[in-house]
Structure formats: structure tokens, C-alpha cells
Design an enzyme around this catalytic site. Structure first.
Site, short mmCIF file in Angstrom:
data_model
loop_
_atom_site.label_atom_id
_atom_site.label_comp_id
_atom_site.label_asym_id
_atom_site.label_seq_id
_atom_site.Cartn_x
_atom_site.Cartn_y
_atom_site.Cartn_z
N MET A 47 -3.87 8.10 -1.95
CA MET A 47 -3.47 9.45 -1.56
C MET A 47 -1.96 9.53 -1.37
O MET A 47 -1.45 10.45 -0.74
CB MET A 47 -4.19 9.87 -0.26
CG MET A 47 -5.70 9.96 -0.46
SD MET A 47 -6.50 11.07 0.69
CE MET A 47 -6.14 10.28 2.24
N GLY A 48 -1.26 8.55 -1.94
CA GLY A 48 0.20 8.61 -1.88
C GLY A 48 0.75 8.07 -0.58
O GLY A 48 0.06 7.43 0.20
N HIS A 90 2.59 2.20 0.69
CA HIS A 90 3.12 1.14 1.54
C HIS A 90 2.68 -0.20 0.95
O HIS A 90 2.08 -0.25 -0.13
CB HIS A 90 2.64 1.33 2.98
CG HIS A 90 1.16 1.53 3.10
ND1 HIS A 90 0.24 0.58 2.75
CD2 HIS A 90 0.44 2.62 3.52
CE1 HIS A 90 -0.97 1.02 2.97
NE2 HIS A 90 -0.90 2.27 3.42
N GLY A 118 0.32 -2.15 1.61
CA GLY A 118 -1.12 -2.28 1.34
C GLY A 118 -1.46 -1.78 -0.05
O GLY A 118 -2.17 -2.45 -0.82
N HIS A 119 -0.94 -0.61 -0.40
CA HIS A 119 -1.15 -0.08 -1.76
C HIS A 119 -0.52 -1.02 -2.79
O HIS A 119 -1.10 -1.29 -3.84
CB HIS A 119 -0.51 1.30 -1.90
CG HIS A 119 -1.04 2.35 -0.98
ND1 HIS A 119 -0.30 2.85 0.06
CD2 HIS A 119 -2.22 3.00 -0.94
CE1 HIS A 119 -1.01 3.78 0.70
NE2 HIS A 119 -2.18 3.89 0.11
N GLN A 179 -9.72 -3.57 2.21
CA GLN A 179 -10.71 -3.95 3.22
C GLN A 179 -10.44 -3.23 4.54
O GLN A 179 -11.33 -3.09 5.37
CB GLN A 179 -10.68 -5.47 3.40
CG GLN A 179 -11.63 -6.03 4.43
CD GLN A 179 -13.09 -5.81 4.06
OE1 GLN A 179 -13.43 -5.68 2.88
NE2 GLN A 179 -13.95 -5.75 5.07
N GLN A 227 -15.57 2.41 3.65
CA GLN A 227 -15.29 3.13 2.40
C GLN A 227 -15.64 2.27 1.19
O GLN A 227 -16.23 2.75 0.21
CB GLN A 227 -13.82 3.52 2.36
CG GLN A 227 -13.36 4.11 1.05
CD GLN A 227 -11.97 4.70 1.15
OE1 GLN A 227 -11.81 5.82 1.59
NE2 GLN A 227 -10.96 3.96 0.74
N SER A 251 -0.62 1.72 7.19
CA SER A 251 -1.38 2.95 6.97
C SER A 251 -0.38 4.08 6.76
O SER A 251 0.68 4.11 7.41
CB SER A 251 -2.25 3.27 8.19
OG SER A 251 -2.73 4.60 8.11
N SER A 252 -0.73 4.99 5.87
CA SER A 252 0.15 6.14 5.65
C SER A 252 0.32 6.92 6.95
O SER A 252 1.35 7.57 7.17
CB SER A 252 -0.43 7.04 4.57
OG SER A 252 -0.66 6.29 3.39
P1 AMP Z 1 -5.14 5.79 0.97
O1 AMP Z 1 -3.92 6.15 0.21
O2 AMP Z 1 -4.95 5.71 2.45
O3 AMP Z 1 -6.35 6.60 0.56
O4 AMP Z 1 -5.48 4.29 0.57
C1 AMP Z 1 -5.61 3.94 -0.79
C2 AMP Z 1 -6.17 2.56 -0.85
O5 AMP Z 1 -5.31 1.66 -0.18
C3 AMP Z 1 -7.55 2.43 -0.18
O6 AMP Z 1 -8.36 1.60 -0.96
C4 AMP Z 1 -7.20 1.79 1.13
O7 AMP Z 1 -8.26 1.04 1.69
C5 AMP Z 1 -6.05 0.89 0.72
N1 AMP Z 1 -5.25 0.50 1.87
C6 AMP Z 1 -4.74 1.32 2.82
N2 AMP Z 1 -4.09 0.61 3.76
C7 AMP Z 1 -4.20 -0.70 3.40
C8 AMP Z 1 -3.73 -1.93 3.96
N3 AMP Z 1 -3.04 -1.96 5.09
N4 AMP Z 1 -4.04 -3.08 3.31
C9 AMP Z 1 -4.76 -3.05 2.16
N5 AMP Z 1 -5.22 -1.92 1.57
C10 AMP Z 1 -4.94 -0.76 2.19
#
Ligand code: AMP
Length: 317
Positions: free
Chosen positions: A65-66, A69, A71-72, A183, A188, A220-221
Site C-alpha cells: 500500500m505504499g 520501508h 520491510g517492503h 510475517q 493476513q 510499519s507505514s
Molecule cells: P502494507 O504496505 O502495509 O500493506 O504491507 C505490504 C506488505 O509488506 C505486506 O505483506 C506486509 O506484511 C509486509 N510488511 C509490512 N511491514 C513489514 C515488516 N516490518 N517486515 C516484513 N514485512 C512487512
């Protein structure tokens, strides 16, 4: 970085490559960051389908969702290592937000995201407007059953219907061999696996480890919304999970005791407002009386107005 108008450069450079040669070439390129492949940015379903028709396989998909960071970035890196073509999607999906305000204030910065994705070496970014995901007349929802009901499903009614619906659309459009999820959002991952299995979608769902700040807070975003004081308080989430994990590794198996351990740690932080703490079966997500199989310790906590989630697998191996 190029716009979709430059797509032909991408297509020409890959049209004759076999998948294996392509992956090998990519691995080589990874040590030469100045020679990154061109990343194309596409907006419509038609553009995406045209680009993918020429793309070498395997195709890896990273839905986001943009507001990217580390994690992405780790998900993109994993896809880059495994797949010949890497597709990253950016779409803030209104259907998975419970509160309109949460959707409206969700952080957005496409230029910054595109720079990160290009640096990571993805091939295609699909960043569609709303109507390209949900065309006029769209009237379908994907509702996953039991695994979507507790925890986030209970706290955020309709959330997983929105997630499963948009991911089903993305899986269908991209036809990826693999799709990469974090994870951090453990439930999810389980919901999406169930959806893909039940709908006979041939995309393998790959769960990737949670990436954390040095103090343990998961990227986290939503962290951007934390004030300095809240940011300083937020690692209590990790401390609570580590306490549960340590108690489990020391032999504690009672679900109530492990949940109490997490609550006690969270209670030390006045800014932490607990939504739920859970010690559940790692397969069904049913709450456990005794952790006599792989378990999942998870929690949702509000730090000020920002709701954060995290989890830890409880497994002896
Ligand atoms: P989002 O943009 O928040 O929808 O996240 C997109 C993907 O990134 C999802 O599969 C999340 O689980 C993953 N994600 C978000 N935060 C982290 C993180 N800290 N470490 C690993 N993956 C993450």
C-alpha cells in the site's frame, strides 16, 4: 525509473532471454547497482497485461500500500533473488479500512516509493487508480472463513474481505508464480493462503520474516504517525512478545500465563492501550489453553491514536 511510455526498452532487453539466463544475469547485476534494470511504472490493467505477456518467468509479486520501508524492501529483495520478473504493486485499498479517517490519513508518497522500488531493482510497478482495480460495476467480495474471523478479523470487521478481494484481483491480473508477504501480518498470510488454495490460484504465497528497527519495533507505514514520545513507547510491543517467547522457551505452556505475561509487560507503558493479546494455534488461530503445538503469540496495541500489530511464533524448533 521510466514512465510506461518507455516500456519498449524493458521489453526489448528481455524478449529473447530464457528465465534461467535472466535470473543469472540479474544476480550478476545485483553487484553492479549502477546498471540496474529499468523499472517501468504502469497504471492500467491493459498496460500491465501487455508488459507481463512479454515478461520472463518466474514472476514474483510484491503487493503493497505504499509508503515503503525496509520491510517492503526485504520482500522485493527476496523476489529479486528468486524471480526473473519482479512486479510491485502500490494501491491503498479502501475496502480493507474500517474507518474512513484511517484510509484518508494513510501516508502516501509515490515519488519516494518509486525511487525505493527502482533502487531495489524491480521490473514493473503497477500503481493503478481506483477504477483500474475496481472498475465501474464491480460487485464481488471474497470472504475467507474461519481463519479470517478472530484477532484482526474480529477487531476490524470486513478488513479481511477487503484484503482477500484485492489480493485475488492482483493474483488474477499478474498471474505470478510467487507472491511475497510479511510475517508481521501473520493472519493476513494465512487468509491469503486459504483464499489462493480455495480459488485454485496457482500463485505460491511466500511468508518473509518481520524486519525491525534496531530497538525491535517492526517497520510499519503507520509508525510515521507516532509522536516522539509515542515512538519511544512503541518498543513495549516487542518487549511483550519477547517476554512471552522467553517464558515459552523456559517451559511455560499455559496460554493464560503467556497472555498474562504479555499484558504485564504492556501495562508498564502508560501510552500502550491494549486491543487484544492472543496465544493461538498457529494453524487455526483458535486460542490455546496449552501451547502443545506450534503457536502464534500476537497482539494489537494502540500507542496514542496509532494501532500497531506484531507477533511471534512459538515453536520449540
Ligand atoms: P502494507 O504496505 O502495509 O500493506 O504491507 C505490504 C506488505 O509488506 C505486506 O505483506 C506486509 O506484511 C509486509 N510488511 C509490512 N511491514 C513489514 C515488516 N516490518 N517486515 C516484513 N514485512 C512487512
Amino acid at each position: 525509473m521510466t514512465s510506461c511510455a518507455d516500456r519498449s526498452r524493458w521489453a526489448v532487453s528481455r524478449s529473447t532471454a530464457t528465465s534461467e539466463r535472466h535470473v543469472a544475469a540479474r544476480r550478476e547485476r545485483r553487484v553492479r547497482p549502477d546498471d540496474r534494470p529499468v523499472t517501468v511504472v504502469l497504471r492500467t490493467r491493459t498496460e500491465l497485461r501487455a508488459a507481463l505477456a512479454e515478461a520472463p518467468r518466474p514472476i514474483g509479486l510484491v503487493p503493497t500500500m505504499g509508503w515503503l520501508h525496509d520491510g517492503h524492501r526485504a520482500l522485493i529483495d527476496k523476489a529479486r533473488a528468486e524471480d526473473a520478473t519482479v512486479v510491485v504493486t502500490i494501491f491503498v485499498n479502501p475496502r480493507q479500512f474500517n474507518a474512513a479517517a484511517d484510509y484518508t490519513k494513510y501516508p502516501r508518497d509515490e515519488a519516494r516509493d518509486l525511487a525505493i522500488i527502482a533502487a531495489a531493482g524491480a521490473d514493473i510497478v503497477w500503481a493503478p487508480p481506483f477504477d483500474e482495480v475496481y472498475p465501474p460495476g464491480f460487485d464481488t467480495a471474497v470472504a475467507v472463513g474461519a481463519v479470517a474471523r478472530p484477532l484482526e478479523g474480529a477487531a476490524r470487521p470486513g478488513h479481511f474481505d477487503g484484503v482477500a478481494t484485492v489480493v485475488a484481483i492482483l493474483f488474477s491480473l499478474v498471474g505470478a508464480d510467487r507472491a511475497y508477504f510479511g510475517q508481521k501480518d501473520a493472519q493476513q498470510v494465512m487468509v491469503i493462503r486459504q483464499m489462493a488454495r480455495d480459488l485454485a490460484i496457482g500463485t505460491t504465497v511466500v511468508a518473509c520474516p518481520t524486519i525491525r528497527e534496531p530497538d525491535g519495533l517492526a517497520f510499519s507505514s503507520r509508525n510515521v504517525h507516532l509522536s516522539p514520545g509515542e515512538r519511544a513507547a512503541a518498543p513495549v510491543i516487542r518487549h511483550a512478545l519477547v517476554a512471552a517467547r522467553d517464558a515459552y522457551l523456559a517451559g511455560e505452556r499455559a496460554g493464560d500465563a503467556l497472555r498474562a505475561t504479555m499484558r504485564q509487560v504492556l501495562a508498564t507503558e502508560p501510552l500502550a492501550d491494549v486491543d487484544y493479546v492472543s496465544v493461538a494455534d498457529g494453524v487455526t488461530l483458535a486460542e490455546l489453553q496449552a501451547v502443545d503445538r506450534v503457536g502464534l503469540a500476537s497482539l494489537a496495541v494502540r500507542i496514542g491514536a496509532t494501532r500497531l500489530i506484531d507477533n511471534e511464533i512459538l515453536d520449540r524448533t
